[in-house]
Design a protein around this motif. Structure first.
Motif, PDB file in Angstrom:
ATOM      1  N   LEU A  10      32.577  43.948  45.925  1.00 29.24           N
ATOM      2  CA  LEU A  10      33.938  44.389  46.221  1.00 29.24           C
ATOM      3  C   LEU A  10      34.947  43.373  45.704  1.00 29.24           C
ATOM      4  CD1 LEU A  10      35.931  46.321  47.602  1.00 29.24           C
ATOM      5  CD2 LEU A  10      35.572  45.039  49.717  1.00 29.24           C
ATOM      6  N   TRP A  11      34.696  42.092  45.942  1.00 29.75           N
ATOM      7  CA  TRP A  11      35.607  41.047  45.462  1.00 29.75           C
ATOM      8  C   TRP A  11      35.720  41.102  43.939  1.00 29.75           C
ATOM      9  CZ3 TRP A  11      33.599  36.147  48.502  1.00 29.75           C
ATOM     10  CH2 TRP A  11      33.762  36.377  49.885  1.00 29.75           C
ATOM     11  N   ALA A  12      34.586  41.295  43.263  1.00 21.66           N
ATOM     12  CA  ALA A  12      34.595  41.366  41.806  1.00 21.66           C
ATOM     13  C   ALA A  12      35.448  42.539  41.340  1.00 21.66           C
ATOM     14  CB  ALA A  12      33.165  41.495  41.275  1.00 21.66           C
ATOM     15  N   GLY A  13      35.299  43.678  42.021  1.00 19.22           N
ATOM     16  CA  GLY A  13      36.108  44.835  41.677  1.00 19.22           C
ATOM     17  C   GLY A  13      37.583  44.588  41.890  1.00 19.22           C
ATOM     18  N   MET A  14      37.924  43.839  42.930  1.00 19.73           N
ATOM     19  CA  MET A  14      39.324  43.504  43.193  1.00 19.73           C
ATOM     20  C   MET A  14      39.902  42.669  42.051  1.00 19.73           C
ATOM     21  SD  MET A  14      39.010  42.714  47.289  1.00 19.73           S
ATOM     22  CE  MET A  14      40.737  42.276  47.577  1.00 19.73           C
ATOM     23  N   ILE A  15      39.160  41.674  41.605  1.00 14.71           N
ATOM     24  CA  ILE A  15      39.620  40.837  40.501  1.00 14.71           C
ATOM     25  C   ILE A  15      39.817  41.674  39.238  1.00 14.71           C
ATOM     26  CG2 ILE A  15      38.828  39.093  38.848  1.00 14.71           C
ATOM     27  CD1 ILE A  15      40.102  37.828  41.239  1.00 14.71           C
ATOM     28  N   ALA A  16      38.864  42.552  38.943  1.00  9.00           N
ATOM     29  CA  ALA A  16      38.974  43.385  37.745  1.00  9.00           C
ATOM     30  C   ALA A  16      40.210  44.273  37.810  1.00  9.00           C
ATOM     31  CB  ALA A  16      37.714  44.233  37.574  1.00  9.00           C
ATOM     32  N   ARG A  17      40.459  44.855  38.978  1.00 10.11           N
ATOM     33  CA  ARG A  17      41.599  45.757  39.124  1.00 10.11           C
ATOM     34  C   ARG A  17      42.925  45.003  39.133  1.00 10.11           C
ATOM     35  NH1 ARG A  17      40.750  50.926  40.229  1.00 10.11           N
ATOM     36  NH2 ARG A  17      38.566  51.587  40.295  1.00 10.11           N
ATOM     37  N   CYS A  18      42.948  43.855  39.747  1.00  8.30           N
ATOM     38  CA  CYS A  18      44.186  43.076  39.772  1.00  8.30           C
ATOM     39  C   CYS A  18      44.575  42.587  38.386  1.00  8.30           C
ATOM     40  CB  CYS A  18      44.047  41.885  40.720  1.00  8.30           C
ATOM     41  SG  CYS A  18      44.005  42.331  42.477  1.00  8.30           S
ATOM     42  N   ALA A  19      43.628  42.509  37.482  1.00  8.77           N
ATOM     43  CA  ALA A  19      43.931  42.094  36.106  1.00  8.77           C
ATOM     44  C   ALA A  19      44.740  43.154  35.378  1.00  8.77           C
ATOM     45  CB  ALA A  19      42.646  41.790  35.344  1.00  8.77           C
ATOM     46  N   GLY A  20      44.734  44.393  35.895  1.00 10.63           N
ATOM     47  CA  GLY A  20      45.514  45.465  35.286  1.00 10.63           C
ATOM     48  C   GLY A  20      44.661  46.392  34.440  1.00 10.63           C
ATOM     49  N   GLU A  21      45.163  47.597  34.210  1.00 10.76           N
ATOM     50  CA  GLU A  21      44.401  48.611  33.481  1.00 10.76           C
ATOM     51  C   GLU A  21      44.052  48.178  32.062  1.00 10.76           C
ATOM     52  OE1 GLU A  21      45.544  52.778  33.869  1.00 10.76           O
ATOM     53  OE2 GLU A  21      46.952  52.194  35.451  1.00 10.76           O
ATOM     54  N   MET A  22      44.979  47.498  31.394  1.00 10.76           N
ATOM     55  CA  MET A  22      44.741  47.107  30.009  1.00 10.76           C
ATOM     56  C   MET A  22      43.630  46.054  29.890  1.00 10.76           C
ATOM     57  SD  MET A  22      46.669  49.002  28.200  1.00 10.76           S
ATOM     58  CE  MET A  22      46.539  48.190  26.620  1.00 10.76           C
ATOM     59  N   ARG A  23      43.472  45.244  30.924  1.00  8.47           N
ATOM     60  CA  ARG A  23      42.475  44.170  30.875  1.00  8.47           C
ATOM     61  C   ARG A  23      41.228  44.488  31.683  1.00  8.47           C
ATOM     62  NH1 ARG A  23      46.405  39.079  32.244  1.00  8.47           N
ATOM     63  NH2 ARG A  23      47.047  40.530  33.881  1.00  8.47           N
TER      64      ARG A  23
ATOM     65  N   ARG B  18      34.615  31.246  41.782  1.00 10.62           N
ATOM     66  CA  ARG B  18      34.136  31.625  40.448  1.00 10.62           C
ATOM     67  C   ARG B  18      34.798  32.922  39.986  1.00 10.62           C
ATOM     68  NH1 ARG B  18      28.499  30.830  42.820  1.00 10.62           N
ATOM     69  NH2 ARG B  18      28.221  28.559  42.781  1.00 10.62           N
ATOM     70  N   LEU B  19      34.982  33.854  40.909  1.00 11.10           N
ATOM     71  CA  LEU B  19      35.650  35.102  40.557  1.00 11.10           C
ATOM     72  C   LEU B  19      37.120  34.859  40.207  1.00 11.10           C
ATOM     73  CD1 LEU B  19      34.103  37.530  43.205  1.00 11.10           C
ATOM     74  CD2 LEU B  19      33.756  37.582  40.727  1.00 11.10           C
ATOM     75  N   LYS B  20      37.748  33.941  40.916  1.00 15.13           N
ATOM     76  CA  LYS B  20      39.131  33.599  40.585  1.00 15.13           C
ATOM     77  C   LYS B  20      39.210  32.975  39.192  1.00 15.13           C
ATOM     78  CE  LYS B  20      40.781  32.792  45.315  1.00 15.13           C
ATOM     79  NZ  LYS B  20      41.372  31.798  46.243  1.00 15.13           N
ATOM     80  N   THR B  21      38.217  32.191  38.849  1.00 16.86           N
ATOM     81  CA  THR B  21      38.183  31.582  37.514  1.00 16.86           C
ATOM     82  C   THR B  21      38.087  32.657  36.442  1.00 16.86           C
ATOM     83  OG1 THR B  21      37.178  29.539  38.339  1.00 16.86           O
ATOM     84  CG2 THR B  21      36.894  30.029  35.995  1.00 16.86           C
ATOM     85  N   ILE B  22      37.281  33.695  36.705  1.00 13.14           N
ATOM     86  CA  ILE B  22      37.180  34.808  35.764  1.00 13.14           C
ATOM     87  C   ILE B  22      38.534  35.497  35.638  1.00 13.14           C
ATOM     88  CG2 ILE B  22      36.193  37.120  35.440  1.00 13.14           C
ATOM     89  CD1 ILE B  22      33.576  36.013  36.595  1.00 13.14           C
ATOM     90  N   GLY B  23      39.212  35.695  36.764  1.00 11.76           N
ATOM     91  CA  GLY B  23      40.531  36.307  36.733  1.00 11.76           C
ATOM     92  C   GLY B  23      41.512  35.494  35.908  1.00 11.76           C
ATOM     93  N   LYS B  24      41.480  34.190  36.082  1.00  9.25           N
ATOM     94  CA  LYS B  24      42.386  33.328  35.315  1.00  9.25           C
ATOM     95  C   LYS B  24      42.018  33.321  33.837  1.00  9.25           C
ATOM     96  CE  LYS B  24      41.901  29.864  38.276  1.00  9.25           C
ATOM     97  NZ  LYS B  24      42.068  28.530  38.921  1.00  9.25           N
ATOM     98  N   SER B  25      40.735  33.434  33.525  1.00  6.10           N
ATOM     99  CA  SER B  25      40.313  33.518  32.127  1.00  6.10           C
ATOM    100  C   SER B  25      40.838  34.788  31.469  1.00  6.10           C
ATOM    101  CB  SER B  25      38.784  33.489  32.026  1.00  6.10           C
ATOM    102  OG  SER B  25      38.271  32.249  32.483  1.00  6.10           O
ATOM    103  N   ALA B  26      41.078  35.811  32.305  1.00  5.05           N
ATOM    104  CA  ALA B  26      41.601  37.082  31.798  1.00  5.05           C
ATOM    105  C   ALA B  26      43.122  37.081  31.716  1.00  5.05           C
ATOM    106  CB  ALA B  26      41.129  38.227  32.684  1.00  5.05           C
ATOM    107  N   GLY B  27      43.758  35.966  32.105  1.00  2.36           N
ATOM    108  CA  GLY B  27      45.199  35.857  31.973  1.00  2.36           C
ATOM    109  C   GLY B  27      45.991  35.891  33.257  1.00  2.36           C
TER     110      GLY B  27
END
Length: 222
Positions: free
Chosen positions: A109-122, A150-159
């Motif tokens: 669920l946390w991973a999905g949150m990070i992916a979605r918070c990155a926005g549709e384009m990312r 670690r998930l936050k780091t992935i989010g930051k890597s995505a911008g």
């Protein structure tokens, strides 16, 4: 709704007390899902959850994948059959592909949150990062704080900024909406395992690319 609340309670039982304790100890403790699990009568804003898709939305064939970011078999599918599917049918505009998240555990669920918070384009770029680095960000699965970081780091890597990833991982409204949408979709399509694939609403018996390709070609009349 009863099953939804039961699922939310499972997430909360895993981190509810933990998150409440760590809230005063560390700002990096991860989301407190206890908030939405305890509010059984809360109105769920389903508009927070966008259907994530690729390809041609007007195509005659729609393929739906149900997958969990913590599922090793989903990682295998993503690294093999999905890449072939994307090259042969998604990028060529022959099909409409919809990706729906499944939450077997709080980390998915946390991973999905990070992916979605990155926005549709990312979003799908983050999906790639989550599957490619699945073993690294999950680790031994025993340290929620480490996994959250670690998930936050992935989010930051995505911008995403630090403030954005922190806000994302504490967004109880988003978490509740994601669980509600997942539960409804899984019930409607009778999803019991991952990855699960549907072609024009009909489930595949397996997830091999050969079977998927044959079914798509049949639907396309080719």
């Amino acid at each position: 709704m009863t099953r939804l609340l039961a699922l939310a309670a499972i997430f909360a039982s895993g981190i509810g007390g933990y998150a409440l304790w760590t809230a005063s100890q560390s700002p990096n403790a991860g989301p407190s899902l206890a908030a939405y699990a305890q509010d059984a009568d809360a109105e769920v804003d389903l508009s927070l959850v966008t259907e994530m898709s690729l390809g041609n939305p007007d195509a005659d064939v729609t393929v739906v994948e149900y997958a969990s970011f913590t599922c090793p078999h989903c990682k295998t599918f993503h690294e093999g059959p999905f890449k072939e599917l994307k090259a042969d049918y998604i990028d060529t505009g022959k099909i409409h592909f919809i990706y729906r998240e499944v939450y077997f555990d709080r980390f998915g669920l946390w991973a999905g949150m990070i992916a979605r918070c990155a926005g549709e384009m990312r979003y799908f770029g983050v999906v790639d990062m989550l599957y490619d680095g699945q073993r690294d960000w999950i680790g031994d699965g025993q340290d929620p704080v480490a996994i959250s970081e670690r998930l936050k780091t992935i989010g930051k890597s995505a911008g995403m900024s630090q403030d954005e990833v922190d806000a994302c991982m504490t967004n109880a409204d988003l978490a509740q909406a994601m669980v509600a949408v997942y539960q409804q979709n899984a019930e409607d399509d009778n999803v019991r395992s991952t990855p699960s694939l549907l072609v024009n609403g009909e489930p595949l018996s397996g997830n091999s690319y050969a079977e998927l390709k044959a079914t798509i070609d049949q639907e396309l009349g080719s």
